[in-house]
Design a protein around this motif. Structure first.
Motif, PDB file in Angstrom:
ATOM      1  N   ASN A   6     -13.028   2.461 -14.854  1.00 46.19           N
ATOM      2  CA  ASN A   6     -12.234   1.673 -13.928  1.00 46.19           C
ATOM      3  C   ASN A   6     -13.068   0.519 -13.380  1.00 46.19           C
ATOM      4  O   ASN A   6     -14.218   0.705 -12.986  1.00 46.19           O
TER       5      ASN A   6
ATOM      6  N   GLU B 225       0.833  -1.204   0.000  1.00 44.26           N
ATOM      7  CA  GLU B 225       0.000   0.000   0.000  1.00 44.26           C
ATOM      8  C   GLU B 225       0.871   1.258   0.000  1.00 44.26           C
ATOM      9  O   GLU B 225       0.519   2.270  -0.599  1.00 44.26           O
TER      10      GLU B 225
ATOM     11  N   ALA C 156     -14.747   3.207  -2.661  1.00 44.25           N
ATOM     12  CA  ALA C 156     -13.590   3.763  -3.352  1.00 44.25           C
ATOM     13  C   ALA C 156     -12.615   4.345  -2.339  1.00 44.25           C
ATOM     14  O   ALA C 156     -11.410   4.132  -2.422  1.00 44.25           O
ATOM     15  N   GLN C 157     -13.148   5.059  -1.383  1.00 42.69           N
ATOM     16  CA  GLN C 157     -12.291   5.674  -0.374  1.00 42.69           C
ATOM     17  C   GLN C 157     -13.061   5.651   0.941  1.00 42.69           C
ATOM     18  O   GLN C 157     -14.067   6.345   1.091  1.00 42.69           O
TER      19      GLN C 157
ATOM     20  N   ALA D 267     -13.264  10.444  -5.550  1.00 46.28           N
ATOM     21  CA  ALA D 267     -12.514   9.203  -5.388  1.00 46.28           C
ATOM     22  C   ALA D 267     -12.983   8.178  -6.412  1.00 46.28           C
ATOM     23  O   ALA D 267     -12.176   7.477  -7.035  1.00 46.28           O
TER      24      ALA D 267
ATOM     25  N   PHE E 294     -10.251   5.125  -7.514  1.00 49.04           N
ATOM     26  CA  PHE E 294      -9.646   4.554  -6.318  1.00 49.04           C
ATOM     27  C   PHE E 294     -10.338   3.255  -5.946  1.00 49.04           C
ATOM     28  O   PHE E 294     -11.531   3.077  -6.160  1.00 49.04           O
ATOM     29  N   THR E 295      -9.570   2.367  -5.383  1.00 41.83           N
ATOM     30  CA  THR E 295     -10.184   1.190  -4.759  1.00 41.83           C
ATOM     31  C   THR E 295      -9.491   0.954  -3.427  1.00 41.83           C
ATOM     32  O   THR E 295      -8.323   1.314  -3.259  1.00 41.83           O
ATOM     33  N   THR E 296     -10.217   0.367  -2.525  1.00 50.56           N
ATOM     34  CA  THR E 296      -9.670   0.123  -1.191  1.00 50.56           C
ATOM     35  C   THR E 296      -8.928  -1.195  -1.186  1.00 50.56           C
ATOM     36  O   THR E 296      -9.448  -2.228  -0.759  1.00 50.56           O
TER      37      THR E 296
ATOM     38  N   ARG F 248      -0.531   2.972  -7.335  1.00 54.01           N
ATOM     39  CA  ARG F 248      -1.932   2.644  -7.148  1.00 54.01           C
ATOM     40  C   ARG F 248      -2.455   1.656  -8.192  1.00 54.01           C
ATOM     41  O   ARG F 248      -3.214   0.735  -7.884  1.00 54.01           O
TER      42      ARG F 248
END
Lengths: 631, 549
Positions: free
Chosen positions: B131, B47, B138-139, B152, B157-159, B52
């Motif tokens: 995406n 991480e 996402a966040q 996000a 974004f992905t967790t 990313r």
């Protein structure tokens, strides 16, 4: 030589498989495949017969063990065949008469589209029937027993497009189930009593069992015999079974399958000999049926149904003889064989008449056929003389022997049974003469059918008449061949045992009395149907006549007692099911549903109340643990 | 403080370091746990340092390799005889390496691997702004519905933190059933609970519900932990030790050398009873037994469905393992005290779960109540207090966990515009639209109901037989009655799927990636294999049924 036994069954079984699985390709030759395999089985039978004849009487039992069928703990069932004098007799009768009837059917069923299937069923029947008589234990016998029931069902309903045939098949099947229950219960009783149901152990240990148990087994076997052999009170299916094609009536419902009950009782002689009460029940059933069938036979205008009544009556004689114990076993089987010849011959004759008369079965529309069908007339006539016991024909020897044996039972029983048998002989003479006169003598009474087709009576083709002729030979000579020199007695005695009874009257007296009865019966029939013209429409008749036409009200009785009773029972059961059982079930479901609805309200989504619940639970847990230690 | 005392402190502290005995750690025997912990730490580093774009692949790779390696280590240990003849207590008495430990660790690792597949699934939701997205927010830090959330999502974004979190949870679960002292037990409990609280909050859809579930779970979990910790303290007071073996000796009365500092409390049965009841309560909370079950439906419903599946399967395995060890190793001497209480808990759990499930209308809540009822069935096996009881519970857990993950995986497939269509009315007629998916789900439901030829039947039979042999026949009767009640709502879903008209605006069935397919396929395969030919696995569970003391 033992290894041939399995082939006896394998040949027709192969035929059934080939014909039923083979499909349309075999339509053209199916009938010959069936007939050939049946004949092959007969040839194997002859070879085995010759082999048995070449041995000493005490070595004439062959067994063939194929495989162990079921083995669970002490429950042991083997596929083992037993060929002794008794089963040999049946094998020859079944395959011999069976082959002739196969041959006859080639002509009789010539124009039927589903002929291949018919021969497949006939072969299936032969295989099952042979399995029945060759089995070495009751469970295997039961397989054959059910097999012939299935074949009978399929063949009675062969013309399933006729609702009457479909109904008759169903009726035969259902009534037979009642008898089959008896056989299965008998087998279970044997297993609990003897720990086995193989012939050997059961017969050798029969003496160790209590008389009560033996009586129970005997009565259950009798119930089975009543179903299969159409004896009172399970007789109602046989008349309707005449809906099947006539060769079927001849083979299955006259010569072979319906005699399976007699076989069962004679085979179980070791049990019946030790259970006099069961034997008495057997004789009563036999005596009642022989009169019952004869009376029904007197009133029927349908030629096949008249013969069916006669079959019932003649099997009644056999059952009566079988119930007499060692005095009668041999004569029961002897009458069974001679009856196989002449009754099969009579049915084939009837089929031949129908064949020439556009399938008309009402004897009031026959008359004077002797000129048109000479071969049928002569063979049928010989069969007729045989069945009424005309001197020195087959029936004379075998039936006379049974009547003598009935008197030899001794005491009041002997007089009653003997009297019934004598009376039966007179009635037999009456109804058979009636059939003969109405069919072949008098004026011609046939009329155009509803389509306006005038029947043109003609003799049947050779393929049909040859079997009839051969059977007629049997009708004439078999009895003499068996009786002179006690050949049949000596042959069968090692299996069934034999003892002479103490007849209160001499054999000559009995024969004389039988002759008198015969003359009286024939005389009355001639007076009614020979001297006067036969009315084309049946007169109303006496109360007894009308009852006899309705098979002595057997169906009405069954309907009122069993069908109505059953309907009431099921209706009340349905009521109980709907109200009580469903009520409990639905009530329970509704109860749980309601409980569920209430409980889920506790789950209110608030973490605080969840925490309280946990706290309460923890408190309870602790308290309960402490309490457990305290008590 | 006097000068001499201070001096003595100083001098004591100045003693050479070698006076402290170095702990002896059997790294080889602890390798399954160590591998998973190590991989989780690597995940944290990923991480931090991996770009990313590549994180997802790196995380999935690390996790899969770690779980496979850990499972291989478990198999190697078992093959080496650590499950039977060489079973012993490692890490200075903290960890037991024995049959139940290895069996349950193997089960947890495999279940974790299958659950990982469902975590990694990225084809069910339509792609957002080009995406691919998975089931997770996402966040996590952005407020639901806020601009920062939208940004996000837009940024793709992905967790990916879920993967290390999952590995940490698995590591805790591996320790939990093998913990051999109360402190290790507690640490393991927290190690696997905290990542789960977080995972529950991470749903991409219905985020408020997800966060609510997480908060509830956290609050109630903390509450339960407090009880457990209090119980541990009481037991320490009772026995003067947190070691299982030592406590068991005190319970049996075979300890004579009483620590003078604890002379007033040691051997006080009130402490024993209170302490053990509170620890058991904490474990019952984790398995979801009535009346400590209230969190289950809310959390199961709110959590992202892959997390629900993982929780329902692996948490139950770990918690039952710990419960078994506690009752069989520490407290067998007082089984006449705890058995009647556990009887009562088992009965109300079986009946409560089954009855309340009848009126559920949400498939995830339905499965939650079903899992409560199953906890009751398993408790019946726990109560047997016999070797058969242990092995039947092991077998049941193995079968049950794969059915559960598979069933929740199917739930993720049935979707409409709002995400997963979990309301039962939307499942009407599913069998006509998607016969295969409906048939697979029917297999899982039949296994839950315990119909023969499924693992559910074999497991239930084993558990009930052990219970009946252990003198708990009435419990078996209640179990069978609850099974009958439960069969109603399982089969009702089957009827709904196959014998109802499909609704016009019904849900669609998403075509998943091979990952979810594998999860579902493994579920079906295990269900059928354990149902049709259970004997090998029953033997395995039977061999693994002995605790080391």
């Amino acid at each position: 030589m033992e290894n041939l036994i399995a082939l006896l069954i394998a040949a027709p079984l192969l035929g059934a498989a080939v014909l039923l699985v083979g499909g349309r390709r075999l339509d053209a030759v199916g009938q010959w495949i069936g007939t050939l395999l049946s004949a092959a089985s007969f040839v194997f039978g002859l070879i085995l017969f010759a082999d048995l004849l070449g041995k000493n009487a005490e070595h004439r039992t062959l067994t063939q063990h194929l495989w162990t069928w079921i083995s669970v703990g002490s429950f042991q069932a083997d596929v083992t065949f037993r060929l002794d004098q008794l089963s040999m007799t049946f094998v020859l009768l079944i395959t011999g008469v069976g082959s002739l009837i196969h041959l006859y059917s080639v002509g009789y069923m010539e124009h039927d589209e589903r002929r291949r299937r018919f021969f497949g069923y006939l072969n299936l029947f032969l295989a099952a029937m042979l399995l029945l008589v060759l089995a070495d234990n009751y469970l295997l016998l039961y397989v054959g027993w059910e097999g012939v029931g299935l074949a009978s069902y399929l063949l009675i309903g062969f013309w399933q497009h006729k609702p009457s045939a479909a109904t008759a098949a169903k009726k035969a099947f259902l009534v037979n189930r009642v008898g089959d229950m008896g056989l299965s219960i008998a087998i279970m009783l044997m297993f609990t009593t003897f720990g086995s149901f193989a012939f050997g152990p059961v017969f050798s240990h029969a003496g160790d069992a209590s008389e009560g148990k033996l009586t129970a087994i005997g009565l259950m076997l009798l119930l089975a015999a009543c179903g299969k052999s159409a004896q009172v009170p399970l007789q109602s299916w046989l008349g309707d079974a005449m809906e099947g094609p006539t060769p079927v009536s001849a083979l299955i419902h006259a010569a072979t399958m319906v005699t399976a009950g007699v076989y069962l009782i004679v085979r179980s002689a070791a049990i019946f000999n030790l259970a006099p009460d069961a034997q008495l029940a057997v004789t009563v059933v036999g005596a009642v049926t022989l009169l019952f069938g004869a009376i029904v036979g007197c009133a029927k205008d349908d030629i096949k149904k008249a013969l069916a009544g006669s079959t019932m009556s003649q099997i009644g004689y056999m059952i009566l003889a079988a119930g007499l114990g060692p005095i009668g076993y041999v004569f029961a089987i002897m009458h069974l064989v001679t009856h196989g010849f002449f009754k099969a011959g009579l049915f084939l004759g009837a089929g031949s008449v129908m064949h020439g008369m556009n399938d008309e079965v009402d004897m009031r529309r026959y008359g004077g056929l002797r000129k048109y069908m000479p071969v049928t007339f002569i063979t049928f006539g010989l069969g007729y003389l045989a069945i009424i016991g005309f001197p020195f024909l087959s029936g004379f020897f075998s039936k006379d022997a049974i009547i003598e044996a009935a008197f030899a039972k001794g005491g009041t029983q002997g007089w009653i049974l003997g009297g019934a048998a004598l009376l039966g002989a007179a009635i037999t003479a009456f109804y058979m003469t009636r059939v003969m006169l109405m069919t072949f003598f008098g004026e011609k009474r046939w009329q155009p059918d509803e389509n306006g087709n005038e029947p043109h009576p003609h003799e049947s083709p050779k393929v049909m008449t040859i079997p009839m002729v051969l059977l007629a030979f049997g009708s004439v000579f078999a009895g003499g061949l068996f009786s002179i020199g006690d050949r049949f007695l000596n042959w069968l005695e090692p299996v069934t045992g034999h003892s002479e009874g103490h007849s209160p009257i001499s054999a000559a007296t009995v024969t004389g009395a039988t002759m008198v009865c015969l003359v009286i019966g024939v005389g009355i029939a001639w007076a009614q149907y020979g001297r006067k013209p036969v009315p084309a429409v049946a007169p109303r008749g006496s109360l007894l006549t009308r009852a006899a036409r309705r098979d002595l009200l057997q169906d009405d009785f069954n309907h009122v007692v069993l069908v109505r009773g059953g309907e009431h029972l099921t209706r009340s059961l349905v009521y109980v099911d709907h109200t009580l059982v469903d009520g409990v079930v639905n009530g329970t479901a509704a109860g749980f549903g309601g409980l569920s609805g209430r409980l889920r309200r506790v789950q209110n989504g608030f973490a605080r109340s969840y925490a309280v619940s946990m706290f309460g639970g923890a408190a309870l847990l602790v308290a309960a643990t402490l309490l457990m230690r305290a008590v | 403080m006097s000068a001499t005392a201070v001096h003595s402190l100083w001098t004591t502290a100045a003693e050479p370091i070698s006076k402290i005995p170095a702990p002896k750690i059997e790294y080889g025997q602890l390798s399954p746990t160590l591998i998973v912990v190590g991989a989780a730490l690597v995940g944290v580093l990923v991480e931090a340092f991996v770009p990313r774009r590549s994180r997802y692949y790196a995380q999935v790779f690390v996790s899969v390799v770690a779980l496979c390696a850990a499972f291989a280590a478990v198999v190697a240990l078992a093959a080496d005889g650590y499950g039977t003849t060489k079973a012993h207590i490692a890490a200075m008495g903290a960890i037991a390496v024995d049959g139940p430990s290895l069996f349950l660790q193997g089960t947890i690792l495999l279940a974790g691997l299958v659950a990982l597949f469902t975590f990694a699934e990225r084809r069910l939701d339509p792609a957002a702004h080009g995406n691919r997205v998975d089931s997770f927010a996402a966040q996590a830090a952005s407020v639901p519905g806020s601009d920062s959330e939208k940004a996000a999502v837009k940024a793709g974004f992905t967790t990916t933190e879920v993967f290390p979190l999952l590995l940490f949870a698995i590591a805790g679960m591996l320790i939990f059933p093998s913990a051999n002292d109360l402190l290790t037990l507690f640490v393991a409990l927290e190690v696997f609970s905290l990542p789960l609280y977080l995972l529950c909050a991470l749903a991409r859809r219905k985020r408020l519900m997800s966060q609510e579930a997480a908060v509830k779970y956290f609050l109630l979990g903390a509450f339960a932990s407090a009880f457990t910790l209090f119980g541990i303290a009481l037991l320490y007071g009772y026995a003067g030790s947190v070691s299982y073996a030592r406590i068991a000796q005190v319970v049996d009365g075979t300890v004579t050398n009483v620590d003078p500092a604890l002379a007033n409390t040691m051997g006080n049965d009130a402490l024993l009873l209170l302490g053990s009841a509170l620890i058991v309560m904490g474990l019952l909370f984790k398995v979801g037994a009535v009346p400590f079950h209230m969190w289950t439906p809310d959390v199961y419903q709110g959590a992202p469905t892959p997390v629900t599946g993982f929780m329902a399967a692996a948490t139950k395995v770990a918690a039952f393992g710990a419960l078994l060890r506690l009752l069989y190793v520490v407290l067998p001497g007082m089984r006449w005290d705890w058995r009647p209480v556990m009887w009562a808990v088992a009965i109300i759990t079986m009946l409560g779960g089954a009855i309340v499930a009848i009126t559920q209308t949400d498939i995830k809540r339905l499965l939650a109540y079903s899992s409560i009822a199953h906890a009751g069935f398993i408790l019946a096996g726990v109560i047997a207090t016999s070797k058969d009881g242990v092995s039947s519970v092991l077998f049941y857990l193995a079968g049950y966990s794969f059915v559960t993950i598979g069933a929740f995986a199917v739930v993720t497939l049935v979707r409409d515009a709002g995400g997963e269509a979990t309301h039962l009315s939307k499942w009407a007629g599913l069998g006509r639209r998607s016969p295969l998916v409906a048939a697979v789900f029917a297999v899982f439901l039949l296994a839950f109901a315990g119909i023969p030829l499924t693992s559910g039947f074999a497991g239930k039979f084993a558990v009930f037989k052990a219970a009946a042999d252990g003198g708990a026949a009435p419990l078996v009767v209640v179990g069978v009655i609850s099974s009958a009640i439960a069969a109603f709502f399982y089969i009702r879903v089957i009827v709904l799927m196959f014998f109802s008209e499909p609704r016009p605006e019904g849900p669609t069935v998403a075509v998943p990636s091979p990952l979810t397919m594998a999860a579902i396929g493994v579920g079906v395969a295990v269900t059928l294999v354990l149902g049709v030919a259970p004997q090998y696995f029953l033997n395995l569970a039977s061999q693994a049924g002995v605790f080391v003391r």
